[in-house]
Write a protein that holds these residues in place. Structure first.
Motif, PDB file in Angstrom:
ATOM      1  N   LEU A  38       0.851  -1.184   0.000  1.00 14.04           N
ATOM      2  CA  LEU A  38       0.000   0.000   0.000  1.00 14.04           C
ATOM      3  C   LEU A  38       0.888   1.236   0.000  1.00 14.04           C
ATOM      4  CD1 LEU A  38      -2.905   1.156   0.317  1.00 14.04           C
ATOM      5  CD2 LEU A  38      -2.488   1.152   2.771  1.00 14.04           C
ATOM      6  N   GLN A  39       0.737   2.094  -0.994  1.00 17.93           N
ATOM      7  CA  GLN A  39       1.566   3.295  -1.062  1.00 17.93           C
ATOM      8  C   GLN A  39       1.234   4.223   0.103  1.00 17.93           C
ATOM      9  OE1 GLN A  39       1.238   5.053  -4.948  1.00 17.93           O
ATOM     10  NE2 GLN A  39       2.632   3.558  -5.841  1.00 17.93           N
ATOM     11  N   PHE A  40       2.282   4.733   0.714  1.00 16.15           N
ATOM     12  CA  PHE A  40       2.150   5.425   1.987  1.00 16.15           C
ATOM     13  C   PHE A  40       2.862   6.772   1.918  1.00 16.15           C
ATOM     14  CE2 PHE A  40       2.952   4.687   6.832  1.00 16.15           C
ATOM     15  CZ  PHE A  40       2.038   5.682   7.113  1.00 16.15           C
ATOM     16  N   HIS A  41       2.088   7.860   1.887  1.00 15.21           N
ATOM     17  CA  HIS A  41       2.655   9.204   1.839  1.00 15.21           C
ATOM     18  C   HIS A  41       2.160   9.963   3.071  1.00 15.21           C
ATOM     19  CE1 HIS A  41       3.688   8.270  -2.320  1.00 15.21           C
ATOM     20  NE2 HIS A  41       2.433   7.904  -2.497  1.00 15.21           N
ATOM     21  N   LEU A  96      -6.692   7.057   6.935  1.00 12.42           N
ATOM     22  CA  LEU A  96      -6.706   7.540   5.551  1.00 12.42           C
ATOM     23  C   LEU A  96      -6.159   8.952   5.455  1.00 12.42           C
ATOM     24  CD1 LEU A  96     -10.098   6.277   4.054  1.00 12.42           C
ATOM     25  CD2 LEU A  96      -7.804   5.354   3.732  1.00 12.42           C
ATOM     26  N   ILE A 116      -2.259   8.735   5.983  1.00 10.58           N
ATOM     27  CA  ILE A 116      -1.427   8.093   4.959  1.00 10.58           C
ATOM     28  C   ILE A 116      -1.510   8.818   3.622  1.00 10.58           C
ATOM     29  CG2 ILE A 116      -1.645   5.846   6.067  1.00 10.58           C
ATOM     30  CD1 ILE A 116      -3.496   4.970   3.837  1.00 10.58           C
ATOM     31  N   ASN A 117      -2.537   9.664   3.442  1.00  7.83           N
ATOM     32  CA  ASN A 117      -2.598  10.550   2.275  1.00  7.83           C
ATOM     33  C   ASN A 117      -2.507   9.785   0.956  1.00  7.83           C
ATOM     34  OD1 ASN A 117      -2.745  13.012   0.913  1.00  7.83           O
ATOM     35  ND2 ASN A 117      -0.521  13.253   0.867  1.00  7.83           N
ATOM     36  N   ASN A 118      -3.360   8.788   0.804  1.00 10.85           N
ATOM     37  CA  ASN A 118      -3.424   8.033  -0.446  1.00 10.85           C
ATOM     38  C   ASN A 118      -4.881   8.016  -0.896  1.00 10.85           C
ATOM     39  OD1 ASN A 118      -3.464   6.173  -2.532  1.00 10.85           O
ATOM     40  ND2 ASN A 118      -1.983   4.801  -1.565  1.00 10.85           N
ATOM     41  N   SER A 135      -6.507   6.885  -3.282  1.00 13.98           N
ATOM     42  CA  SER A 135      -7.072   5.690  -3.915  1.00 13.98           C
ATOM     43  C   SER A 135      -7.546   4.663  -2.894  1.00 13.98           C
ATOM     44  CB  SER A 135      -6.035   5.046  -4.844  1.00 13.98           C
ATOM     45  OG  SER A 135      -4.944   4.527  -4.111  1.00 13.98           O
ATOM     46  N   VAL A 136      -7.160   4.842  -1.630  1.00 11.85           N
ATOM     47  CA  VAL A 136      -7.536   3.903  -0.572  1.00 11.85           C
ATOM     48  C   VAL A 136      -8.824   4.384   0.091  1.00 11.85           C
ATOM     49  CG1 VAL A 136      -6.792   2.769   1.559  1.00 11.85           C
ATOM     50  CG2 VAL A 136      -5.114   3.361  -0.198  1.00 11.85           C
ATOM     51  N   PRO A 188       5.991   1.354   3.584  1.00 11.87           N
ATOM     52  CA  PRO A 188       6.144   2.643   2.904  1.00 11.87           C
ATOM     53  C   PRO A 188       6.984   2.495   1.646  1.00 11.87           C
ATOM     54  CG  PRO A 188       6.575   2.843   5.247  1.00 11.87           C
ATOM     55  CD  PRO A 188       6.480   1.380   4.948  1.00 11.87           C
TER      56      PRO A 188
END
Length: 222
Positions: free
Chosen positions: A44-47, A94, A97-99, A101-102, A167
């Motif tokens: 899961l992309q994590f920003h 949510l 993590i600032n993604n 699409s999730v 991440p």
């Protein structure tokens, strides 16, 4: 089928399993099938969001009152307003993590998968505090149900340590995620409707206050 719709369908399947008399066996069987789906096993992309942005965030004024009473080095953190709909823990994650699409449905599905996959571990660690895990898993399968200790632990393991939620470079995972277990009502009202007792019922993400660069502002105004 897009990502959000896919996890909505998966959550609907889990909810149907939870209504079965043999709900635990049904849920376990479905989870094993879910784990064969590529979109679930990929990272899961994590920003991570770390600073309050007044153009995107609103302050939770009730949580801010609770935070002012807290001890420890958290006075510089800001509680960000999230929807109090039973998915507030997932909304908090949510936001942090600032993604985009999730979705909350995806996090709820992944939480069930994590708890089923490592059921013995969670049962051993937390059942003495909150009861058996199988009943909790049944509850989590239903959307908009309130989260407690098992969900917190599972999300921590997924978001922070688990390789499914690792991440992506170049982010270095040496930061903390802060979430306040608060109440949607102020203390007086919360106690009034609960016979004088106070219990948490709402999760709120905490981020750092933005640092204003006054020197730059002064130079631009002269």
């Amino acid at each position: 089928m897009n990502r959000g719709l896919k996890f909505t369908r998966l959550l609907q399947i889990l909810e149907k399993c939870s209504e079965n008399i043999m709900y635990h066996d049904e849920t376990n069987s479905v989870v094993q099938r879910f784990k064969q789906i590529e979109s679930i096993v990929i990272p899961l992309q994590f920003h991570p969001i770390q600073v309050f942005d007044e153009t995107k965030h609103a302050v939770d004024v009730v949580a801010e009152e609770y935070l002012e009473k807290a001890t420890g080095d958290i006075q510089d953190l800001v509680p960000v307003d999230v929807i109090a709909d039973g998915n507030c823990l997932y909304h908090s994650i949510l936001l942090l993590i600032n993604n985009p699409s999730v979705t909350t449905n995806e996090l709820r599905v992944r939480t069930v998968i994590e708890l089923i996959t490592n059921e013995n571990y969670y049962q051993t660690m937390y059942s003495q505090y909150i009861g058996t895990i199988d009943v909790t898993i049944k509850t989590i399968c239903k959307n908009y149900t309130f989260s407690e200790l098992y969900e917190i632990a599972a999300l921590c393991n997924m978001v922070i340590w688990d390789n499914v939620f690792a991440p992506v470079p170049p982010i270095i995972a040496n930061y903390d995620i802060a979430i306040l277990w608060s109440n949607a009502l102020n203390e007086e009202n919360a106690r009034e409707i609960n016979n004088g007792a106070w219990n948490p019922n709402h999760f709120v993400p905490l981020v750092s206050r933005g640092i204003r660069n006054d020197s730059n502002n002064d130079s631009q105004s002269t």
